[in-house]
Write an enzyme that holds these catalytic residues in place. Structure first.
Site, mmCIF file in Angstrom:
data_model
loop_
_atom_site.group_PDB
_atom_site.id
_atom_site.type_symbol
_atom_site.label_atom_id
_atom_site.label_comp_id
_atom_site.label_asym_id
_atom_site.label_seq_id
_atom_site.Cartn_x
_atom_site.Cartn_y
_atom_site.Cartn_z
ATOM 1 N N ASP A 203 28.612 32.376 49.955
ATOM 2 C CA ASP A 203 29.287 31.070 50.761
ATOM 3 C C ASP A 203 29.992 31.656 51.943
ATOM 4 O O ASP A 203 31.128 31.606 52.029
ATOM 5 C CB ASP A 203 30.316 30.863 49.708
ATOM 6 C CG ASP A 203 31.355 29.742 49.880
ATOM 7 O OD1 ASP A 203 30.909 28.757 50.592
ATOM 8 O OD2 ASP A 203 32.621 29.621 49.636
ATOM 9 N N GLU A 447 29.202 38.898 42.300
ATOM 10 C CA GLU A 447 29.092 37.634 41.480
ATOM 11 C C GLU A 447 27.172 37.679 41.252
ATOM 12 O O GLU A 447 26.744 36.630 41.535
ATOM 13 C CB GLU A 447 29.416 36.508 41.975
ATOM 14 C CG GLU A 447 30.597 36.243 41.722
ATOM 15 C CD GLU A 447 31.219 34.866 42.137
ATOM 16 O OE1 GLU A 447 30.306 33.892 42.494
ATOM 17 O OE2 GLU A 447 32.572 34.676 41.946
ATOM 18 N N TYR A 500 37.902 30.343 38.940
ATOM 19 C CA TYR A 500 38.419 29.032 39.520
ATOM 20 C C TYR A 500 38.822 28.191 38.812
ATOM 21 O O TYR A 500 38.206 27.033 38.987
ATOM 22 C CB TYR A 500 37.274 28.754 40.824
ATOM 23 C CG TYR A 500 37.270 29.901 41.910
ATOM 24 C CD1 TYR A 500 38.120 29.811 42.785
ATOM 25 C CD2 TYR A 500 36.247 30.667 41.764
ATOM 26 C CE1 TYR A 500 38.256 30.813 43.911
ATOM 27 C CE2 TYR A 500 36.384 32.040 42.905
ATOM 28 C CZ TYR A 500 37.153 31.776 43.866
ATOM 29 O OH TYR A 500 37.123 32.836 44.728
ATOM 30 N N GLU A 536 38.958 37.521 42.120
ATOM 31 C CA GLU A 536 39.220 36.141 43.019
ATOM 32 C C GLU A 536 39.912 35.358 42.274
ATOM 33 O O GLU A 536 39.554 35.170 41.150
ATOM 34 C CB GLU A 536 37.886 35.898 43.371
ATOM 35 C CG GLU A 536 37.117 36.669 44.511
ATOM 36 C CD GLU A 536 35.727 35.738 44.586
ATOM 37 O OE1 GLU A 536 35.448 34.653 44.880
ATOM 38 O OE2 GLU A 536 34.889 36.475 45.226
HETATM 39 C C1 GCB Z 1 33.431 33.123 44.661
HETATM 40 C C2 GCB Z 1 32.574 33.940 45.654
HETATM 41 C C3 GCB Z 1 33.210 33.695 47.252
HETATM 42 C C4 GCB Z 1 33.350 32.065 47.415
HETATM 43 C C5 GCB Z 1 34.275 31.500 46.471
HETATM 44 C C6 GCB Z 1 34.372 30.122 46.568
HETATM 45 O O1 GCB Z 1 33.224 33.155 43.404
HETATM 46 O O2 GCB Z 1 32.436 35.119 45.359
HETATM 47 O O3 GCB Z 1 32.166 34.087 47.931
HETATM 48 O O4 GCB Z 1 33.531 31.956 48.917
HETATM 49 O O5 GCB Z 1 33.963 31.683 45.062
HETATM 50 O O6 GCB Z 1 35.327 29.760 47.343
HETATM 51 O O7 GCB Z 1 33.635 29.197 46.078
#
Ligand code: GCB
Length: 650
Positions: A203, A447, A500, A536
């Protein structure tokens, strides 16, 4: 392709480190070494031919680039993508050509006792280098330096300007790191002839070019090739184990002097390996963990060689921090004291420069980190510039140093070709960064599809190899798998998990975050009893979007996501959770997609490094945590907190 050969097993610290041939010491000006920075404007051309191979067919490296066609001015260091007005160049896939004429001092070219090196800090992704039309180097992989000895070439053309040509290809395949795929679109009713696109599984925008400084530097013909330093602490005595590799002579003397900050020589040694003892050593402490964080000694290494022409010496000075790192089942200890990571994930990314190195941006970022009270970051998702690591040493910012193993999700990317390359990349990374006290852990990937069966062998091998290269630091990879499905987790020292909640899952449902985060922590803990980092978490916020009650993409929503995570983190952080790294420090560019609004907006700072509401929330939290976890005998954090209050009031 860069490849290090095994040469020996040597003793280090009572454990044995695998030693690699070839050093990668950062070029330095010393009494015996000179350096010339080739930053500035280079001639540039992208090869837009159908097969992208016109440059090789016509041998563009054999004569000045401007003689074989039109050229553009291209700044170095910078990505080539965003400096122009041409969308075709912005999204270009294939070979681009850089060229620069350099005047080399005659003393360098004529003196047979001078070795001249061309060193490229990073060229993304595959690079071939010629000097005056002669092939001198090839390297696979951006983000890591490589070099070529060009002394002989210069001697044959002494007095002439020297022409450096670099061809760079940014194409990613299932076996590159990071992996990618080229997809050919063959439906002629929908796409023009020979139409292809680059697919990636990560990403961020696949910026390319000469991203970091290019140097010419000299050493004497017999020179200090490599220095490895591993610190230990015995009560109040600092022990600095050193190992020096000399090239070009069997018959030499080595003197080693350790200087403190006040310019006093505190220990000395002789020979290629040994241990320096520093009574009452000043340890290297992370930012906000000590009144004098980031204490650095200087290790001055002097090589003296007797040659037919007389005595020749080479001098190199390495900053050294004395500190230890230990991991238990629920703690991460620095110098024997529990360390809690309250920090960020970053990207090398900014307007116009893309991934190009820039001192002003770097200093701004470090000032923001310190303002925030961040004590750490992860180099998501690739190794950062050496100059970044140097500042981390100087400011006490702790680093989880990550390889470019991001987006390993296809079966093909777990095969032997990929694994062998990944092993080599770890060798290059450890070789480059092994002496930085700020680096406390290696991360081999982010990941990956670690639930696939081949991931078990892949990560077992990769992690064992990394530990053999550096037995003094823990190793991890960052997972987004379920604990019971993760085939790589058994091999890591620290569990790093990304999630997330209420963003990609249960979008808009802030009320489920706390429960889901807690459940995840408990599940991992029950299965592994290893310390856990929330590596994260976050939410996109478009700066200036406000909505109350909070809705997705507003600054308020981002803040509440963070607050809900913090509630769960606070329950576990006295237990086995050892850190939290926000995604992300700043907004950054990605490929265009319906998921992204001019890039990823999960930054707590904008891409221009201005704070969103969440930055103030995090700042308050980080300073509070630093204050709580301070060493009881130190009054300094209070003082720091007062200082920062002072700053915030002004
Ligand atoms: C993740 C990734 C990261 C992305 C982030 C996102 O899990 O490790 O590279 O930018 O999510 O914002 O989706």
């Amino acid at each position: 392709m860069a490849c290090w050969l095994w040469v020996a097993w040597v003793a280090a610290l009572g454990s044995r480190a695998l030693v690699l041939a070839g050093g990668m010491l950062y070029p330095q000006e010393t009494p015996s070494r000179e350096r010339k920075d080739l930053s500035g404007l280079w001639d540039f051309r992208a090869d837009f031919s159908e097969d992208r191979n016109q440059g090789f067919r016509e041998r563009w490296y054999q004569s000045p680039l401007r003689e074989t066609g039109p050229v553009l001015d291209m700044p170095v260091p910078a990505s080539f993508n965003d400096v122009g007005q041409d969308a075709k160049l912005q999204n270009f896939i294939g070979w681009v050509w850089y060229e620069r004429q350099v005047m080399v001092p005659q003393s360098w070219a004529r003196d047979p006792g001078t070795r001249v090196m061309l060193r490229i800090g990073s060229a993304h992704y595959y690079a071939i280098v010629w000097v005056n039309g002669v092939h001198v180097a090839e390297h696979e992989g951006g983000h890591l330096p490589f070099e070529a000895d060009i002394s002989r070439l210069l001697r044959s053309d002494a007095g002439e300007p020297c022409r450096v040509t670099v061809a760079i290809n940014n194409t990613l395949t299932p076996h590159t790191l990071p992996p990618g795929q080229i997809e050919y679109k063959t439906d002629r009713l929908r796409y023009p002839k020979n139409y292809f696109i680059q697919l990636t599984h990560f990403d961020f925008f696949n910026y390319a070019g000469l991203h970091r400084p290019v140097f010419l530097y000299t050493t004497p013909a017999s020179y200090i090739e490599d220095i490895s330093v591993t610190p230990e602490v015995a009560q109040s005595t600092g022990l600095v184990n050193y190992e020096i590799v000399v090239h070009g002579s069997e018959n030499f003397e080595l003197d080693v002097l350790l200087w403190d900050k006040e310019g006093r020589a505190v220990a000395k040694g002789t020979g290629a390996r040994g241990q320096l003892q520093v009574p009452d050593a000043q340890l290297w402490w992370p930012y906000l963990m000590h009144e004098q964080p980031a204490y650095l000694y200087s290790l001055e290494v002097t090589l003296v060689v007797q040659t037919g022409a007389g005595t020749v010496s080479d001098v190199y000075t390495l900053p050294v921090g004395i500190r230890t790192v230990t991991v238990t089942h629920n703690q991460f200890l620095i110098n024997g004291k529990p360390f809690y990571f309250h920090g960020v994930n970053k990207h090398e990314d900014s307007d116009i420069r893309g991934k190009g190195f820039d001192w002003a941006l770097l200093v701004k970022d470090f000032n923001l980190l310190r303002w925030l009270g961040a004590n750490s970051f992860r180099t998501s998702h690739y190794p950062y510039a050496e100059e970044v690591m140097q500042l981390c040493d100087r400011y006490g910012i702790v680093v989880i140093d990550e390889a470019p193993g991001v987006g390993i999700v296809q079966w093909e990317s777990f095969g032997n070709i990929s694994l062998n390359h990944h092993l080599e990349v770890m060798e290059e990374l450890v070789q480059r960064d092994k002496n930085h006290p700020s680096v406390v852990m290696w991360s081999v990937a982010n990941e990956p599809a670690s639930w696939l069966p081949p991931a078990a062998y892949y990560f077992k091998t990769l992690i064992a190899h990394t530990k053999a290269l550096d037995p003094t630091r823990p190793v991890t990879f960052v997972s987004n798998s379920r604990p019971e499905a993760d085939n790589g987790a058994p091999y890591v020292d620290v569990i790093c998990i990304n999630s997330y909640y209420s963003w990609y899952h249960d979008s808009g449902h802030l009320e489920v975050i706390q429960l889901q985060v807690s459940t995840t922590f408990e599940n991992w803990n029950q299965l592994y009893q290893k310390p856990i980092i929330q590596s994260e978490y976050g939410a996109d916020a478009i700066p200036g979007f406000h909505q109350d009650p909070p809705k997705m993409f507003s600054e308020e929503y981002q803040k509440v996501v963070l607050q809900q995570y913090h509630l769960a983190l606070d329950q576990k952080r006295k237990d086995y959770v050892i850190g939290e790294l926000i995604w992300n420090f700043a907004d950054f560019m990605t490929d265009q997609s319906v998921m992204r609004v001019m890039g990823n907006k999960k930054g707590i700072f904008t891409r221009q490094r201005q704070p969103k509401g969440s930055a103030f929330l995090l700042r308050e939290r980080y300073w509070r945590i630093a204050n709580e976890t301070r060493h009881p005998h130190l009054a300094m954090i209070t003082q720091c907190v007062e200082n920062q209050l002072f700053y915030s009031l002004n």
